[in-house]
Design a protein around this motif. Structure first.
Motif, PDB file in Angstrom:
ATOM      1  N   THR A  13       0.841  -1.207   0.000  1.00 31.83           N
ATOM      2  CA  THR A  13       0.000   0.000   0.000  1.00 31.83           C
ATOM      3  C   THR A  13       0.872   1.252   0.000  1.00 31.83           C
ATOM      4  OG1 THR A  13      -1.765  -1.132   1.178  1.00 31.83           O
ATOM      5  CG2 THR A  13      -1.763   1.265   1.298  1.00 31.83           C
ATOM      6  N   GLU A  16       2.527   1.892  -3.310  1.00 28.00           N
ATOM      7  CA  GLU A  16       1.625   2.467  -4.310  1.00 28.00           C
ATOM      8  C   GLU A  16       1.381   3.949  -4.019  1.00 28.00           C
ATOM      9  OE1 GLU A  16       0.925   1.651  -7.081  1.00 28.00           O
ATOM     10  OE2 GLU A  16      -1.057   2.258  -7.738  1.00 28.00           O
ATOM     11  N   LEU A  17       1.268   4.298  -2.747  1.00 32.68           N
ATOM     12  CA  LEU A  17       1.057   5.711  -2.409  1.00 32.68           C
ATOM     13  C   LEU A  17       2.276   6.540  -2.823  1.00 32.68           C
ATOM     14  CD1 LEU A  17      -0.763   5.570   1.058  1.00 32.68           C
ATOM     15  CD2 LEU A  17      -1.704   5.605  -1.246  1.00 32.68           C
ATOM     16  N   ILE A  20       2.349   6.913  -6.586  1.00 28.39           N
ATOM     17  CA  ILE A  20       1.450   7.964  -7.064  1.00 28.39           C
ATOM     18  C   ILE A  20       2.065   9.338  -6.789  1.00 28.39           C
ATOM     19  CG2 ILE A  20      -0.829   9.010  -6.770  1.00 28.39           C
ATOM     20  CD1 ILE A  20      -1.797   6.135  -5.950  1.00 28.39           C
ATOM     21  N   CYS A 127      -0.087  12.641  -1.123  1.00 25.07           N
ATOM     22  CA  CYS A 127      -0.786  11.444  -1.565  1.00 25.07           C
ATOM     23  C   CYS A 127      -1.165  10.557  -0.380  1.00 25.07           C
ATOM     24  CB  CYS A 127       0.100  10.683  -2.549  1.00 25.07           C
ATOM     25  SG  CYS A 127      -0.808   9.422  -3.377  1.00 25.07           S
ATOM     26  N   GLU A 130      -4.039  12.263   1.361  1.00 22.65           N
ATOM     27  CA  GLU A 130      -5.274  12.231   0.567  1.00 22.65           C
ATOM     28  C   GLU A 130      -5.914  10.843   0.586  1.00 22.65           C
ATOM     29  OE1 GLU A 130      -4.636  13.668  -3.444  1.00 22.65           O
ATOM     30  OE2 GLU A 130      -6.154  12.276  -4.191  1.00 22.65           O
ATOM     31  N   VAL A 131      -5.102   9.834   0.327  1.00 20.36           N
ATOM     32  CA  VAL A 131      -5.662   8.484   0.221  1.00 20.36           C
ATOM     33  C   VAL A 131      -6.039   7.931   1.597  1.00 20.36           C
ATOM     34  CG1 VAL A 131      -5.177   6.110  -0.483  1.00 20.36           C
ATOM     35  CG2 VAL A 131      -4.488   8.000  -1.946  1.00 20.36           C
ATOM     36  N   PHE A 202      -7.715   2.033   6.516  1.00 17.71           N
ATOM     37  CA  PHE A 202      -7.905   2.182   5.070  1.00 17.71           C
ATOM     38  C   PHE A 202      -8.153   0.817   4.407  1.00 17.71           C
ATOM     39  CE2 PHE A 202      -5.862   2.196   0.845  1.00 17.71           C
ATOM     40  CZ  PHE A 202      -6.733   3.065   0.211  1.00 17.71           C
ATOM     41  N   SER A 203      -7.342  -0.180   4.789  1.00 15.27           N
ATOM     42  CA  SER A 203      -7.480  -1.513   4.179  1.00 15.27           C
ATOM     43  C   SER A 203      -8.850  -2.118   4.443  1.00 15.27           C
ATOM     44  CB  SER A 203      -6.405  -2.461   4.716  1.00 15.27           C
ATOM     45  OG  SER A 203      -5.145  -2.030   4.303  1.00 15.27           O
ATOM     46  N   LEU A 205     -11.595  -0.740   4.430  1.00 15.18           N
ATOM     47  CA  LEU A 205     -12.584  -0.210   3.493  1.00 15.18           C
ATOM     48  C   LEU A 205     -12.681  -1.076   2.230  1.00 15.18           C
ATOM     49  CD1 LEU A 205     -11.665   3.606   3.582  1.00 15.18           C
ATOM     50  CD2 LEU A 205     -13.571   2.498   4.733  1.00 15.18           C
TER      51      LEU A 205
ATOM     52  N   LEU B  14      -2.792  -3.138  -3.762  1.00 14.63           N
ATOM     53  CA  LEU B  14      -3.770  -2.155  -3.296  1.00 14.63           C
ATOM     54  C   LEU B  14      -4.719  -1.767  -4.425  1.00 14.63           C
ATOM     55  CD1 LEU B  14      -4.774   0.044  -1.241  1.00 14.63           C
ATOM     56  CD2 LEU B  14      -3.124   1.571  -2.309  1.00 14.63           C
ATOM     57  N   ALA B  85      -0.105   6.345 -12.319  1.00 12.53           N
ATOM     58  CA  ALA B  85       0.347   7.407 -11.416  1.00 12.53           C
ATOM     59  C   ALA B  85       1.201   8.414 -12.170  1.00 12.53           C
ATOM     60  CB  ALA B  85       1.164   6.788 -10.269  1.00 12.53           C
TER      61      ALA B  85
END
Lengths: 208, 122
Positions: A13, A16-17, A20, A127, A130-131, A202-203, A205, B14, B85
């Motif tokens: 996770t 990926e954040l 981004i 990011c 935000e996420v 978060f996960s 969700l 994710l 991204a």
């Protein structure tokens, strides 16, 4: 090692954040250098401070140029963006041209590095905030140069004796040049636990 | 609408998780397949036909641009969208030139549903 501190899912996770965030930063950087910035796939590891120091020292014993930025909010720590000295010189040159700088970073070069780091680190903070739907503020960036041990010196950071480190390896290439940057977040174990709580929330969700 | 086959190509667990969750919430009878890299995506694309394919750009073995021509060839009827991204204009233009729309990460329900709707209208 990462799994002991952060689960594989949480590492994924965060990767990926950061991916981004770096993607957004690359857009800004590409506008600054007026060409495409090619990004590598990010790799995130979580480890103790002493392990991180050993890993970095094994990677390079030479001078690195880093920009340090404090961040605070639901979780806090010190973020670093490292460049090898050659990479930072090249990056600066690509942005402002060759100003005939000597061995040390001059004031203008430091300002350029701070601006680049400000873009990259804040894109990552932004990011994550935000996420994960949390709030993160960042402090004023400052340039630190020297060997890894000096740059990551714990004396000026209030992080205890052996904080935890999230290291993100991500290379970005400009045309014909590879400029390698590395992001590291130094956090206390308490702060990492707060980050884990945010990741768990978060996960939940999106768990099937 | 009948049962659809969806392929999510992304190295991020994710992103695959969010994508699958949103699709399941709205179409719980749709079949969802996942590929964590380009190689696996091509293997899966050779095995069956998909209605929707979400494609990441930055993956460990190859980029979305690398595999897009093969995917288009193997999956003539699939609606393919790029979720990336990397939002540099030059990259977005390359995908546009190949007729593919890019959706900026982070992905969310709205972007996924927009992608699905575009496929249904195509």
């Amino acid at each position: 090692m990462s799994e002991e501190i952060l689960s594989e899912d949480f590492c994924d996770t965060l990767e990926e954040l950061f991916n981004i965030g770096m993607g957004r930063a690359a857009k800004s950087l590409s506008e600054m250098v007026n060409e495409e910035v090619i990004l590598s796939v990010p790799e995130l590891k979580a480890m103790t401070y002493s392990d991180a120091l050993e890993m970095y020292t094994n990677k390079t014993n030479e001078q690195v140029d880093a920009v340090e930025q404090f961040f605070d909010g639901q979780f806090s720590g010190n973020a670093f963006l490292f460049f090898t000295h050659e990479s930072s010189q090249e990056l600066v040159r690509r942005i402002i041209g060759d100003l005939g700088a000597g061995e040390d970073l001059n004031e203008i070069e430091q300002e350029v590095l701070k601006e680049v780091s400000n873009i990259i680190l804040n894109a990552c903070f932004g990011c994550m905030a935000e996420v994960l739907d949390c709030e993160l503020q960042s402090g004023v960036p400052s340039v630190v140069t020297g060997n890894i041990a000096a740059v990551l010196g714990l004396e000026r950071m209030k992080l205890g004796r052996n904080p935890l480190v999230l290291t993100l390896s991500m290379t970005f290439h400009l045309h014909n040049n590879s400029i390698e940057g590395q992001v590291s977040l130094l956090m206390t174990s308490e702060s990492i636990q707060k980050l884990v709580k945010e990741l768990e929330r978060f996960s939940a969700l999106y768990s099937m | 609408m009948g049962i659809k086959q969806v392929l999510i190509v992304d190295d991020s667990r994710l992103t695959r998780m969010i994508f699958a969750k949103v699709i399941s919430n709205h179409h719980n009878d749709w079949e969802i397949f996942q590929a964590e890299n380009g190689t696996k995506a091509i293997e899966m694309a050779k095995e069956r036909q998909f209605d929707f394919i979400s494609l990441d750009h930055n993956m460990p073995d190859m980029t979305g641009l690398d595999i897009l021509p093969t995917l288009k060839e193997l999956q003539e009827n699939a609606h393919i969208g790029v979720f990336t991204a990397n939002v540099q204009q030059v990259l977005l233009s390359r995908y546009e030139a190949l007729g593919k729309k890019c959706y900026n990460k982070p992905i969310d329900e709205q972007k996924i549903l927009e992608f699905i709707k575009a496929g249904e209208l195509a």
